[in-house]
Write an enzyme that holds these catalytic residues in place. Structure first.
Site, PDB file in Angstrom:
ATOM      1  N   ARG A   1      40.120  58.027  96.032  1.00  0.00           N
ATOM      2  CA  ARG A   1      39.196  57.484  97.036  1.00  0.00           C
ATOM      3  C   ARG A   1      40.017  57.116  98.268  1.00  0.00           C
ATOM      4  O   ARG A   1      40.953  56.323  98.181  1.00  0.00           O
ATOM      5  CB  ARG A   1      38.499  56.250  96.447  1.00  0.00           C
ATOM      6  CG  ARG A   1      37.431  55.642  97.324  1.00  0.00           C
ATOM      7  CD  ARG A   1      36.789  54.462  96.595  1.00  0.00           C
ATOM      8  NE  ARG A   1      35.793  53.821  97.425  1.00  0.00           N
ATOM      9  CZ  ARG A   1      36.076  52.944  98.380  1.00  0.00           C
ATOM     10  NH1 ARG A   1      37.315  52.606  98.629  1.00  0.00           N
ATOM     11  NH2 ARG A   1      35.104  52.403  99.088  1.00  0.00           N
TER      12      ARG A   1
ATOM     13  N   LYS B   1      44.954  49.681 101.387  1.00  0.00           N
ATOM     14  CA  LYS B   1      44.802  48.365 100.749  1.00  0.00           C
ATOM     15  C   LYS B   1      45.978  47.444 101.052  1.00  0.00           C
ATOM     16  O   LYS B   1      47.059  47.884 101.426  1.00  0.00           O
ATOM     17  CB  LYS B   1      44.586  48.535  99.246  1.00  0.00           C
ATOM     18  CG  LYS B   1      43.150  49.003  98.983  1.00  0.00           C
ATOM     19  CD  LYS B   1      42.720  48.945  97.555  1.00  0.00           C
ATOM     20  CE  LYS B   1      41.235  49.351  97.479  1.00  0.00           C
ATOM     21  NZ  LYS B   1      40.814  49.612  96.112  1.00  0.00           N
TER      22      LYS B   1
HETATM   23  C1  7PJ Z   1      37.412  50.789  95.439  1.00  0.00           C
HETATM   24  C2  7PJ Z   1      36.061  51.055  95.333  1.00  0.00           C
HETATM   25  C3  7PJ Z   1      38.297  51.280  94.431  1.00  0.00           C
HETATM   26  C4  7PJ Z   1      36.362  52.255  93.382  1.00  0.00           C
HETATM   27  C5  7PJ Z   1      36.407  49.849  97.096  1.00  0.00           C
HETATM   28  C6  7PJ Z   1      38.489  49.109  99.867  1.00  0.00           C
HETATM   29  C7  7PJ Z   1      37.662  48.216  99.041  1.00  0.00           C
HETATM   30  N1  7PJ Z   1      35.520  51.795  94.326  1.00  0.00           N
HETATM   31  N2  7PJ Z   1      35.438  50.468  96.384  1.00  0.00           N
HETATM   32  N3  7PJ Z   1      37.712  52.004  93.427  1.00  0.00           N
HETATM   33  N4  7PJ Z   1      37.614  50.036  96.551  1.00  0.00           N
HETATM   34  N5  7PJ Z   1      35.880  52.983  92.357  1.00  0.00           N
HETATM   35  O1  7PJ Z   1      38.258  50.308 100.021  1.00  0.00           O
HETATM   36  O2  7PJ Z   1      39.483  48.542 100.422  1.00  0.00           O
HETATM   37  O3  7PJ Z   1      39.520  51.075  94.415  1.00  0.00           O
HETATM   38  S1  7PJ Z   1      36.077  48.906  98.522  1.00  0.00           S
END
Ligand code: 7PJ
Length: 289
Positions: A265, A231
């Site tokens: 994640r 990020k």
């Molecule tokens: C997240 C997500 C996060 C959850 C994305 C990226 C953006 N779902 N989906 N938490 N981020 N739960 O991966 O840069 O931080 S998409």
């Protein structure tokens, strides 16, 4: 052990797959947006690529594969229901039969929730915390867990001027309200995961406060998911572009687990899992195996 960081240890029943949360897990990211594959979105090649990518992440130790058909990056525009269904459902169908992991679907739309669960998804990951029309009921009618994430604003403009009086209190209050809404709709607490939503309507300072105080979210008594992988916060700290943020992502994952996250994640599963194991061993002051 009396350690507060282990207080919310429990398990998640993801459509028959039990995830033991006494240790942390990695959720591998699988984007199925048209620009995420080298063929430029040609369907069969995409499906094949998605399968191969998911299988590789599971071989590296991912417990979840998070399938996303809508980009929620800052500035992203929304996609239609039919477009998102077309992108996500064939992948969920194929993965849920062939891949030894929980298939999670990153969606906010009621129809995508319903169809995904029918196609074999074991978790719904909603960056809008089930606030879209019909989403709460669709999730309640399924029996799979949900991840409720905090976001300020909408992806289109959320990074323009994020503002909070006290970011921790506001994110906590939002999550408490969404947990209450879930319980009212018939989603038991044993099916709920929470996520402060790093990068979703937050300045670098807000993100760092949330990471440093992540343990305050343990008061909710629910498993915490954290997504920091690649990020822009990590770009702001290190000065590195998105394709050079592996080491920063691994460092952030370590800190998140040390502060109580149970699911990380991430794009780079093997490296993240090693980091997660170091953090977990430090929390326990022992080796699990
Ligand atoms: C997240 C997500 C996060 C959850 C994305 C990226 C953006 N779902 N989906 N938490 N981020 N739960 O991966 O840069 O931080 S998409």
């Amino acid at each position: 052990m009396s350690d507060k960081r282990l207080a919310s240890a429990q398990s998640l029943d993801c459509a028959g797959r039990l995830i033991d949360l006494s240790f942390p897990h990695v959720m591998g990211v699988l984007n199925v947006t048209p620009d995420s594959f080298s063929d430029g979105g040609q369907f069969n090649a995409s499906l094949d690529d998605a399968l191969r990518r998911a299988e590789a992440m599971v071989a590296e130790g991912a417990s979840f594969i998070d399938v996303g058909g809508e980009s929620t990056r800052p500035g992203a525009v929304e996609v239609s229901v039919s477009e998102e269904l077309d992108r996500v459902i064939p992948v969920v169908e194929a993965l849920s039969q062939r891949v030894d992991a929980v298939i999670s679907v990153d969606t906010s739309k009621a129809a995508v929730i319903e169809e995904s669960v029918r196609a074999g998804a074991g978790l719904i990951n909603d960056v809008r915390a089930l606030q879209e029309p019909g989403a709460l009921d669709a999730a309640a009618e399924s029996s799979v867990p949900v991840c409720l994430m905090h976001m300020q604003g909408k992806p289109k403009d959320m990074q323009k001027a994020p503002q909070y009086e006290r970011v921790i209190d506001e994110v906590l209050a939002f999550l408490q309200a969404r947990i209450a809404a879930c319980e009212t709709a018939g989603i038991e607490r044993s099916r709920i995961v929470v996520d402060p939503g790093f990068g979703f309507g937050k300045s670098p300072g807000h993100n760092l406060t949330l990471l440093n105080c992540l343990d305050e979210f343990q008061g909710l008594g629910l498993p915490i998911l954290a997504g920091l992988s690649r990020k822009s916060l990590l770009g702001q700290i290190t000065g590195r572009p998105v394709d050079q943020r592996l080491i920063a992502s691994v460092a952030a994952a370590t800190l998140a687990v040390y502060r109580g996250a149970r699911i990380i994640r991430a794009h780079d599963v093997a490296a993240t899992l090693d980091a997660v194991k170091v953090a977990q061993a430090t929390i326990r002051e022992t080796l699990d195996e």
